[in-house]
Design a protein around this motif. Structure first.
Motif, PDB file in Angstrom:
ATOM      1  N   LEU A  43      14.910 -41.183  35.384  1.00  0.00           N
ATOM      2  CA  LEU A  43      15.729 -41.151  36.668  1.00  0.00           C
ATOM      3  C   LEU A  43      16.825 -39.757  36.573  1.00  0.00           C
ATOM      4  O   LEU A  43      17.449 -39.698  37.462  1.00  0.00           O
ATOM      5  CB  LEU A  43      16.598 -42.323  36.793  1.00  0.00           C
ATOM      6  N   ILE A  44      16.851 -39.203  35.596  1.00  0.00           N
ATOM      7  CA  ILE A  44      17.492 -37.734  35.729  1.00  0.00           C
ATOM      8  C   ILE A  44      17.307 -36.756  37.156  1.00  0.00           C
ATOM      9  O   ILE A  44      16.168 -36.477  37.031  1.00  0.00           O
ATOM     10  CB  ILE A  44      17.602 -37.090  34.409  1.00  0.00           C
ATOM     11  N   GLY A  45      18.137 -36.655  37.734  1.00  0.00           N
ATOM     12  CA  GLY A  45      17.888 -35.905  39.066  1.00  0.00           C
ATOM     13  C   GLY A  45      17.114 -36.724  40.050  1.00  0.00           C
ATOM     14  O   GLY A  45      16.726 -36.368  41.080  1.00  0.00           O
ATOM     15  N   TYR A  46      16.859 -38.037  39.882  1.00  0.00           N
ATOM     16  CA  TYR A  46      16.068 -38.847  40.859  1.00  0.00           C
ATOM     17  C   TYR A  46      16.921 -40.232  40.973  1.00  0.00           C
ATOM     18  O   TYR A  46      16.060 -41.255  41.388  1.00  0.00           O
ATOM     19  CB  TYR A  46      14.570 -39.020  40.132  1.00  0.00           C
ATOM     20  N   THR A  47      18.025 -40.271  40.858  1.00  0.00           N
ATOM     21  CA  THR A  47      18.644 -41.455  41.133  1.00  0.00           C
ATOM     22  C   THR A  47      18.624 -41.834  42.377  1.00  0.00           C
ATOM     23  O   THR A  47      18.936 -43.168  42.915  1.00  0.00           O
ATOM     24  CB  THR A  47      20.256 -41.414  40.526  1.00  0.00           C
ATOM     25  N   ASP A  48      18.578 -41.081  43.537  1.00  0.00           N
ATOM     26  CA  ASP A  48      18.314 -41.347  44.821  1.00  0.00           C
ATOM     27  C   ASP A  48      17.032 -42.560  45.198  1.00  0.00           C
ATOM     28  O   ASP A  48      17.064 -43.308  45.892  1.00  0.00           O
ATOM     29  CB  ASP A  48      18.113 -40.396  45.809  1.00  0.00           C
ATOM     30  N   LEU A  49      16.245 -42.575  44.169  1.00  0.00           N
ATOM     31  CA  LEU A  49      15.020 -43.532  44.061  1.00  0.00           C
ATOM     32  C   LEU A  49      15.703 -44.954  43.806  1.00  0.00           C
ATOM     33  O   LEU A  49      14.858 -45.840  44.286  1.00  0.00           O
ATOM     34  CB  LEU A  49      13.972 -43.400  42.943  1.00  0.00           C
ATOM     35  N   LEU A  50      16.715 -45.227  43.106  1.00  0.00           N
ATOM     36  CA  LEU A  50      17.324 -46.341  42.982  1.00  0.00           C
ATOM     37  C   LEU A  50      17.578 -47.147  44.376  1.00  0.00           C
ATOM     38  O   LEU A  50      17.723 -48.548  44.382  1.00  0.00           O
ATOM     39  CB  LEU A  50      18.686 -46.282  42.073  1.00  0.00           C
ATOM     40  N   THR A  51      17.865 -46.284  45.522  1.00  0.00           N
ATOM     41  CA  THR A  51      18.268 -47.028  46.685  1.00  0.00           C
ATOM     42  C   THR A  51      17.039 -47.515  47.338  1.00  0.00           C
ATOM     43  O   THR A  51      17.122 -48.341  48.370  1.00  0.00           O
ATOM     44  CB  THR A  51      19.051 -45.863  47.783  1.00  0.00           C
ATOM     45  N   GLU A  52      16.039 -47.048  46.830  1.00  0.00           N
ATOM     46  CA  GLU A  52      14.631 -47.539  47.350  1.00  0.00           C
ATOM     47  C   GLU A  52      14.075 -48.997  46.829  1.00  0.00           C
ATOM     48  O   GLU A  52      13.216 -49.600  47.287  1.00  0.00           O
ATOM     49  CB  GLU A  52      13.747 -46.665  47.301  1.00  0.00           C
ATOM     50  N   CYS A  53      14.945 -49.442  45.635  1.00  0.00           N
ATOM     51  CA  CYS A  53      14.315 -50.558  45.069  1.00  0.00           C
ATOM     52  C   CYS A  53      14.592 -51.805  46.117  1.00  0.00           C
ATOM     53  O   CYS A  53      15.666 -51.870  46.710  1.00  0.00           O
ATOM     54  CB  CYS A  53      15.291 -50.838  43.770  1.00  0.00           C
ATOM     55  N   THR A  54      13.565 -52.658  46.133  1.00  0.00           N
ATOM     56  CA  THR A  54      13.749 -53.923  46.917  1.00  0.00           C
ATOM     57  C   THR A  54      14.774 -54.873  46.545  1.00  0.00           C
ATOM     58  O   THR A  54      15.468 -55.370  47.307  1.00  0.00           O
ATOM     59  CB  THR A  54      12.198 -54.716  46.745  1.00  0.00           C
TER      60      THR A  54
END
Length: 516
Positions: free
Chosen positions: A369-380
């Motif tokens: 997730l380094i550099g990709y923490t924005d993906l966490l907001t897509e978690c259901t």
């Protein structure tokens, strides 16, 4: 139990004085009396005992003057060492300084080398030293005469009691810049301060006593304080209760996605910890080449194979397999021992946005997730992240040292920005939520500073979610149980304690919390 920052405590004091009409001198009196009562409880007899009170110019010093008066009234012998000039003391502190001056209590302004000699001699023959130099408003680095006084207190080898907070410890962070008073006891007022539980400040606070000084409870509750000290009582109320006719299917289904060639231990410990924490059915999904290895390690855990890379890590083809597995389970724990192969980290990123059940994300999955923490907001569902300070540093662009210097603030900011529950491991572990609520754990010990204890925490939290707890409650309870299990395991010795020792102690920790 709530913990107030310095600013929150100032506001509580202001409301008590301005809105409720409680004179500041009354609060100061109550604070001083509370310290004297604690001194009596630990020393039993105060009469004829020798005390040195080191006081500053502010309200913390004022508390010290009250302490001096009541000690003398109980027959103690007291010297007050004032860091500064009497003329610079004002307000409520001045009122109490004038009183003890009229009582002919020995007050020494530390101004010359002769005065420093008096400090040294008095400390040598004292039974107890009271630190009332500076309070919760202190920030920055200790220097000058303050530094010298602290050195004198710490070098004396006597019982040291700190008033509100040891001088030199920052109330909000526990940070120490330079040096601080090392107290055996700290009597803090109204509410504890976060810095009394956060290292290094916690190490300098000694045994903590929280004293009621007469501030109305309504003032405290109206402040909506978001720092909490995690205690057994709070955990007891949220742990799942089992019906006498329960069965494994009702105790939760958990999938653990972990391990890679050469890192099967992390996967096994995560699954074993989940089992010990009460999950009913656990499936450990690993790259195909190590499935047999983990199957041998684990008797009560089911295993399944994932598509793998040539080097024995999870491949991109595993994303669909993980999604199918997640659909059959209540929660997925992902990350321990999966490795950092390019295909593996890509698979993790895809899985995080594909899986629909709650996620507990640890170890190498955090690296993905380094550099990709924005993906966490897509978690259901609201994910739970369990980084140690080094991993937190990589995710935030900070050093581990910077993370540890202000653990509460950094964990809170990350939780808000990532829309996630952040469990920042360490001494003491912090649990932060997107709404700003923070819990500071009180269990755990240095024996847990060994490989695998973080994997165990991941399994414990995931198991609690599987049993029907919200991710919020599971993170809070899991952290406390994890630390308590470590404390139980440490009874056999901290040095050489292994993560598997902690894992075996999880049932005892759960039993202790529910039945204490």
């Amino acid at each position: 139990m709530k913990a107030a920052t310095a600013a929150e405590m100032r506001e509580i004091d202001r409301i008590a004085i301005s809105d409720y009409g409680i004179p500041g001198a009354v609060l100061m009196e109550n604070a001083g009396v509370a310290v004297v009562r604690h001194l009596e409880s630990i020393m039993e007899v105060l009469s004829e005992r020798k005390f040195c009170i080191f006081a500053g110019k502010g309200n913390n010093g004022g508390d010290g003057y009250v302490i001096a008066r009541h000690l003398v009234n109980q027959g103690a012998k007291v010297k007050v060492f004032l860091l500064g000039e009497k003329a610079s003391v004002s307000g409520d502190a001045r009122i109490n300084l004038d009183i003890i001056e009229k009582m002919n209590i020995d007050i020494i302004e530390i101004a010359s080398e002769r005065d420093w000699d008096k400090v040294r001699v008095a400390a040598t023959f004292a039974d107890c030293l009271v630190d009332a130099l500076v309070g919760t408003g202190f920030r920055g680095e200790v220097g000058g005469d303050m530094s010298r006084v602290i050195d004198s207190i710490n070098a004396a080898g006597k019982l040291v009691v700190a008033v509100d907070i040891p001088s030199g410890v920052e109330a909000d962070t526990g940070r120490i810049c330079g040096k601080a008073v090392r107290a055996a006891h700290t009597v803090t007022f109204c509410l504890p301060k976060p810095g009394l539980f956060l290292y290094p400040g916690a190490e300098f606070a000694g045994e903590l006593m929280v004293a009621d000084i007469g501030i109305p409870t309504a003032i405290v509750t109206q402040q909506q304080i978001k720092q909490n000290i995690l205690m057994a009582g709070a955990v007891r109320t949220i742990l799942p209760q089992r019906s006498p006719d329960t069965h494994k299917g009702l105790n939760g289904r958990l999938a653990v996605v972990a391990g890679s060639r050469g890192l099967s231990g992390a996967a096994a410990m995560t699954a074993e910890a989940a089992l010990r924490a009460g999950a009913g059915l656990i499936t450990l999904a690993t790259p195909a080449s190590i499935q047999n290895v983990v199957a041998v390690k684990l008797t009560e855990v089911m295993t399944t194979a994932l598509s793998e890379t040539a080097t024995g890590g999870m491949s991109q083809d595993a994303v669909a397999e993980i999604a199918a597995l997640a659909a059959k389970n209540d929660v997925v724990a992902i990350g321990p021992g999966i490795g950092r192969h390019e295909a593996t980290v890509a698979a993790v990123r895809a899985a995080i946005t594909t899986v629909e059940c709650p996620l507990v994300i640890d170890a190498d999955a955090l690296y993905a997730l380094i550099g990709y923490t924005d993906l966490l907001t897509e978690c259901t569902a609201l994910p739970v992240l369990t980084p140690h300070p080094g991993e937190m540093g990589l995710l935030t662009g900070l050093s581990a040292q910077a993370v540890n210097s202000d653990r509460v603030t950094i964990a809170r900011q990350a939780a808000r920005e990532w829309g996630s529950i952040v469990v920042l491991k360490g001494a003491h572990t912090i649990v932060a939520f997107p709404d700003g609520e923070v819990y500071i754990n009180t269990t755990g010990n240095v024996g847990m500073a060994t490989g695998g204890t973080g994997d165990a925490l991941t399994g414990i939290i995931a198991a609690m979610i599987a049993q029907g707890m919200s991710s919020h409650d599971a993170a809070v309870a899991g952290v406390y149980v994890h630390g308590l299990a470590g404390d139980i395991a440490a009874q056999a010795g901290m040095v050489g304690m292994a993560a598997t020792d902690l894992i075996k102690a999880v049932p005892a920790a759960l039993y202790g919390i529910k039945n204490c």
